[in-house]
Write a protein that holds these residues in place. Structure first.
Motif, short mmCIF file in Angstrom:
data_model
loop_
_atom_site.label_atom_id
_atom_site.label_comp_id
_atom_site.label_asym_id
_atom_site.label_seq_id
_atom_site.Cartn_x
_atom_site.Cartn_y
_atom_site.Cartn_z
N THR A 78 -6.90 -1.16 -7.01
CA THR A 78 -6.18 -0.77 -8.14
C THR A 78 -6.92 -1.58 -9.22
N ALA A 79 -6.90 -2.76 -9.16
CA ALA A 79 -6.58 -3.86 -11.14
C ALA A 79 -7.74 -4.21 -11.49
N ASP A 80 -8.82 -4.09 -10.62
CA ASP A 80 -10.58 -4.91 -11.29
C ASP A 80 -10.95 -3.49 -11.10
N ASN A 81 -11.73 -3.43 -12.18
CA ASN A 81 -12.06 -1.89 -12.60
C ASN A 81 -13.13 -2.15 -13.44
N ASN A 82 -13.78 -3.77 -13.24
CA ASN A 82 -15.38 -3.98 -14.31
C ASN A 82 -15.44 -5.25 -13.46
N PRO A 83 -17.12 -5.14 -13.41
CA PRO A 83 -17.56 -6.17 -12.34
C PRO A 83 -17.45 -7.73 -12.87
N PRO A 84 -17.01 -8.70 -13.79
CA PRO A 84 -16.56 -9.36 -14.22
C PRO A 84 -15.52 -9.96 -13.17
N GLY A 85 -14.33 -8.86 -13.68
CA GLY A 85 -12.75 -9.60 -12.61
C GLY A 85 -12.61 -8.86 -11.67
N VAL A 86 -13.84 -8.81 -10.34
CA VAL A 86 -13.96 -8.32 -9.78
C VAL A 86 -15.03 -9.75 -9.29
N TRP B 243 5.15 8.45 -10.95
CA TRP B 243 5.85 7.26 -11.50
C TRP B 243 4.80 6.73 -12.37
N LEU B 244 4.10 5.91 -11.78
CA LEU B 244 3.22 5.26 -12.97
C LEU B 244 1.83 5.46 -12.28
N THR B 245 0.80 4.70 -13.46
CA THR B 245 -0.55 4.69 -13.03
C THR B 245 -0.95 3.36 -12.16
N ASN B 246 -2.16 3.33 -12.38
CA ASN B 246 -2.66 1.80 -11.64
C ASN B 246 -2.71 0.92 -12.44
N ALA B 247 -2.34 0.96 -13.85
CA ALA B 247 -2.99 0.00 -14.61
C ALA B 247 -1.14 -0.50 -14.35
N ALA C 184 0.94 -1.03 0.31
CA ALA C 184 0.30 0.06 0.01
C ALA C 184 0.50 1.27 -0.05
N GLU C 185 2.28 1.22 0.96
CA GLU C 185 2.44 2.63 1.29
C GLU C 185 3.59 2.41 -0.98
N TYR C 186 4.07 1.35 -1.61
CA TYR C 186 4.78 0.82 -2.66
C TYR C 186 3.27 2.30 -3.36
N HIS C 187 2.66 1.46 -2.94
CA HIS C 187 1.21 2.39 -4.39
C HIS C 187 1.04 3.71 -4.89
N HIS C 188 1.46 4.02 -3.04
CA HIS C 188 1.13 5.72 -2.62
C HIS C 188 2.21 6.56 -3.22
N LEU C 189 3.43 5.86 -3.04
CA LEU C 189 4.44 6.48 -3.60
C LEU C 189 5.05 7.24 -4.90
N SER C 190 4.97 5.64 -5.56
CA SER C 190 4.77 5.93 -7.35
C SER C 190 3.17 5.96 -7.83
N VAL C 191 2.32 5.70 -7.21
CA VAL C 191 0.97 6.36 -8.24
C VAL C 191 0.96 7.65 -7.49
N GLY D 106 -10.42 -12.14 -23.02
CA GLY D 106 -11.32 -10.97 -23.38
C GLY D 106 -12.47 -11.35 -22.38
N LEU D 107 -12.61 -12.47 -21.37
CA LEU D 107 -13.61 -12.32 -20.48
C LEU D 107 -13.34 -11.13 -19.94
N ILE D 108 -12.19 -11.21 -19.44
CA ILE D 108 -11.81 -10.32 -17.89
C ILE D 108 -10.69 -9.49 -18.66
N ASN D 109 -10.90 -7.79 -17.90
CA ASN D 109 -9.92 -7.35 -18.76
C ASN D 109 -10.13 -6.57 -17.27
N ARG D 110 -9.08 -5.70 -17.53
CA ARG D 110 -8.56 -4.01 -16.50
C ARG D 110 -9.38 -2.92 -17.48
#
Length: 209
Positions: free
Chosen positions: A166-174, A66-70, A54-61, A205-209
């Motif tokens: 961070t990774a799941d932005n669509n219902p099938p992925g969740v 530096w990075l996007t969520n994806a 979680a702290e890595y995400h806070h620092l880098s995103v 392509g059944l699940i994606n971010r």
């Protein structure tokens, strides 16, 4: 009195994303600051490198942009799939952070971040192991070890929620993530099977971010 202007959350997020400028690691001062951040985090990595995700995400995103969520989710998946410790993600974050400055700065950032996260914690563990056996019969040692168990599990659970968000932005992925989580807790099926099925679903392509 100035008029009140309502700003929608989506507009606020868009404005924040546009205002977020990646920190340049070709600046020696910024590079040293980044290494200092990972040095300070190293001593708090109870339960392995994933506990600091979680702290890595806070620092880098969020902080250094530096990075996007994806991109962060992709690097986490790459670090977990590759053989080696979970702290490998720090080197990948350092590599991705300085990719704009060229190969030299990218490699320097990667090695600097990885050494910073591993060196203090490794030295601390060596010292602890050398003196830990002296307290093998002490009730304080037993209590300490039992107390760290729930703390580490709680941190890892929070890390799982962060990756899910961070990774799941669509219902099938969740749905797939929740089903895998339940099966992992209730069965003894190897995680490799879940990774294989998720890879196939993503490939078609059944699940994606």
């Amino acid at each position: 009195m100035p008029p009140l202007i309502w700003v929608s959350p989506s507009t606020h997020l868009l404005t924040t994303a546009q205002a977020c400028t990646p920190a340049s690691l070709s600046d020696l001062g910024t590079l040293l600051r980044v290494i200092g951040e990972f040095l300070s985090l190293s001593l708090f990595s109870l339960g392995g490198g994933n506990t600091l995700l979680a702290e890595y995400h806070h620092l880098s995103v969020e902080q250094f942009c530096w990075l996007t969520n994806a991109q962060f989710a992709d690097l986490y998946a790459l670090a977990e799939a590759a053989p080696g410790p979970s702290s490998m993600i720090v080197g990948l974050l350092g590599l991705g952070a300085a990719q704009r400055e060229g190969p030299f700065w990218a490699l320097l950032s990667a090695y600097g971040a990885e050494c910073a996260i591993l060196l203090p914690s490794t030295l601390l563990m060596v010292l602890a192991c050398l003196g830990w056996q002296r307290f093998r019969t002490s009730p304080w040692r037993v209590s300490f070890e039992r107390g760290l168990g729930p703390i580490t599990l709680g941190i890892l659970f929070a890390v799982g929620l962060k990756i899910l968000h961070t990774a799941d932005n669509n219902p099938p992925g969740v749905v797939v993530s929740v089903v895998v989580c339940v099966l992992m807790l209730r069965t003894r099926i190897s995680p490799l099977w879940f990774m294989a099925v998720a890879g196939v679903l993503g490939g078609f392509g059944l699940i994606n971010r």
